[in-house]
Design a protein around this motif. Structure first.
Motif, PDB file in Angstrom:
ATOM      1  N   ASP A   1       0.835  -1.188   0.000  1.00 55.13           N
ATOM      2  CA  ASP A   1       0.000   0.000   0.000  1.00 55.13           C
ATOM      3  C   ASP A   1       0.877   1.247   0.000  1.00 55.13           C
ATOM      4  O   ASP A   1       1.708   1.446   0.899  1.00 55.13           O
ATOM      5  CB  ASP A   1      -0.900  -0.012   1.241  1.00 55.13           C
ATOM      6  CG  ASP A   1      -1.915   1.116   1.225  1.00 55.13           C
ATOM      7  OD1 ASP A   1      -1.534   2.249   1.588  1.00 55.13           O
ATOM      8  OD2 ASP A   1      -3.064   0.871   0.856  1.00 55.13           O
TER       9      ASP A   1
ATOM     10  N   TRP B   1       0.129   4.369   0.502  1.00 52.77           N
ATOM     11  CA  TRP B   1      -0.110   5.270   1.620  1.00 52.77           C
ATOM     12  C   TRP B   1       0.605   4.792   2.873  1.00 52.77           C
ATOM     13  O   TRP B   1       1.115   5.610   3.659  1.00 52.77           O
ATOM     14  CB  TRP B   1      -1.609   5.408   1.874  1.00 52.77           C
ATOM     15  CG  TRP B   1      -2.305   6.246   0.857  1.00 52.77           C
ATOM     16  CD1 TRP B   1      -3.162   5.820  -0.113  1.00 52.77           C
ATOM     17  CD2 TRP B   1      -2.185   7.667   0.686  1.00 52.77           C
ATOM     18  NE1 TRP B   1      -3.592   6.877  -0.880  1.00 52.77           N
ATOM     19  CE2 TRP B   1      -3.016   8.031  -0.408  1.00 52.77           C
ATOM     20  CE3 TRP B   1      -1.473   8.660   1.343  1.00 52.77           C
ATOM     21  CZ2 TRP B   1      -3.137   9.343  -0.843  1.00 52.77           C
ATOM     22  CZ3 TRP B   1      -1.593   9.976   0.904  1.00 52.77           C
ATOM     23  CH2 TRP B   1      -2.409  10.312  -0.164  1.00 52.77           C
TER      24      TRP B   1
ATOM     25  N   ALA C   1       4.177   5.728   2.396  1.00 51.15           N
ATOM     26  CA  ALA C   1       4.367   7.166   2.616  1.00 51.15           C
ATOM     27  C   ALA C   1       4.360   7.493   4.106  1.00 51.15           C
ATOM     28  O   ALA C   1       5.150   8.319   4.576  1.00 51.15           O
ATOM     29  CB  ALA C   1       3.284   7.954   1.884  1.00 51.15           C
ATOM     30  N   GLY C   2       3.463   6.841   4.855  1.00 53.52           N
ATOM     31  CA  GLY C   2       3.443   7.061   6.297  1.00 53.52           C
ATOM     32  C   GLY C   2       4.709   6.576   6.960  1.00 53.52           C
ATOM     33  O   GLY C   2       5.243   7.234   7.868  1.00 53.52           O
TER      34      GLY C   2
ATOM     35  N   GLY D   1       1.036  -2.458   5.379  1.00 52.40           N
ATOM     36  CA  GLY D   1       0.922  -2.235   3.945  1.00 52.40           C
ATOM     37  C   GLY D   1       1.187  -3.473   3.124  1.00 52.40           C
ATOM     38  O   GLY D   1       0.666  -3.619   2.011  1.00 52.40           O
TER      39      GLY D   1
END
Length: 315
Positions: free
Chosen positions: A46, A48, A51-52, A228
């Protein structure tokens, strides 16, 4: 030394560092299913979550910069926090692209306008680095002993390796204390760093607390990556796996921890149902966050170099 001996000596450290790459190759070639599983997991990562994880990793660098700022101020020096954060990112890039320790050398050099003595600058940066590693390693060992399954604690070679590493750290601290008592001249030169903490040990509470904050961010980054990738792993397992693997990657048997990181996650997380392919995917995903920070640091270094170059004016 003779000319024929010099290339051999230069090739020695490089050959040693290739062990980590060899380990990764062995893990991949274990079976075709391992390669397919790792690739499938990475493709399904994932973005996102990545990115986190990247943001949390960058945040830990800022937290460690605040820790160094506190050490500087306690010793009677000042430096802009923005510079320390930028230097931390650029130092991470240098350590990842060159050799471990290059980042510390860069940060020591960058402190020259604020701390005149090279010995004091080196002591502050190394103290900051060792304090962070000590808290990270201690948290990993405590988590291993408190939460890891018995197969990891007692039957795997990793458990014994961690115990041996802890013994080495303790022995190193004792040796440093003994050496410190003998080097009176060095004590005088480093008095600005040592005296404030020797007179008031409670001043160590703030940097230790910041080190724990960096540890939480570091673990949180790995938790997001595991989520993720779709791995069903308890966060407590990642809380001891992340620091132990990080300390293991500091051993001079790999380039950027490649191979050691993937093998560490595959071994430590196996009792929780993580396969070798998934462990490799987790290690590679984490390494991509380092690459991302390194790219940012590389751009900052390029901009810094261009800014320091004298502009050419036409005659």
């Amino acid at each position: 030394e003779t000319p024929s001996e010099a290339p051999t000596r230069r090739r020695g450290p490089l050959a040693l560092r290739l062990l980590g790459l060899a380990l990764l190759v062995v893990l991949f070639l274990r079976s075709a299913d391992t390669v397919r599983e790792s690739w499938a997991a990475l493709r399904a990562l994932d973005l996102w979550a990545w990115a986190g994880a990247f943001a949390l990793f960058a945040g830990t660098l800022c937290v460690t910069s605040v820790r160094l700022l506190g050490l500087l101020r306690t010793s009677g020096f000042r430096a802009p926090l923005a510079q320390l954060c930028g230097d931390s990112i650029k130092g991470t890039a240098l350590s990842a692209l060159l050799v471990i320790g290059a980042g510390e050398v860069y940060r020591i050099a960058r402190l020259q306008p604020h701390v005149e003595s090279t010995a004091v600058r080196s002591a502050l940066v190394l103290f900051d680095r060792m304090l962070g590693l000590f808290v990270l390693g201690a948290a990993g060992v405590i988590g291993l002993l408190a939460f890891a399954p018995e197969v990891v604690r007692y039957e795997s070679s990793t458990g014994w390796a961690v115990g041996g590493l802890g013994a080495v750290v303790v022995a190193g601290v004792c040796a440093a204390v003994a050496l410190w008592r003998r080097l009176a001249g060095l004590r005088e030169r480093l008095a600005p760093v040592v005296t404030p903490f020797a007179d008031a040990p409670w001043r160590l509470l703030a940097p230790v607390a910041l080190s724990l904050g960096a540890f939480v961010g570091w673990v949180g980054s790995l938790v997001l990556l595991a989520w993720g990738l779709g791995l069903d792993v308890p966060w407590v397992a990642l809380a001891y796996a992340a620091p132990l693997v990080t300390v293991a990657t500091l051993l001079p048997i790999s380039i950027g921890g490649i191979g050691v990181r993937e093998a560490g996650y595959a071994l430590l997380l196996a009792p929780y149902g993580v396969t070798v392919g998934q462990g490799i995917a987790l290690g590679v995903a984490q390494y991509t966050t380092f690459v991302g920070i390194s790219l940012v640091g590389g751009l900052l270094l390029l901009g810094e170099r261009r800014a320091t170059q004298p502009s050419e004016t036409p005659n």
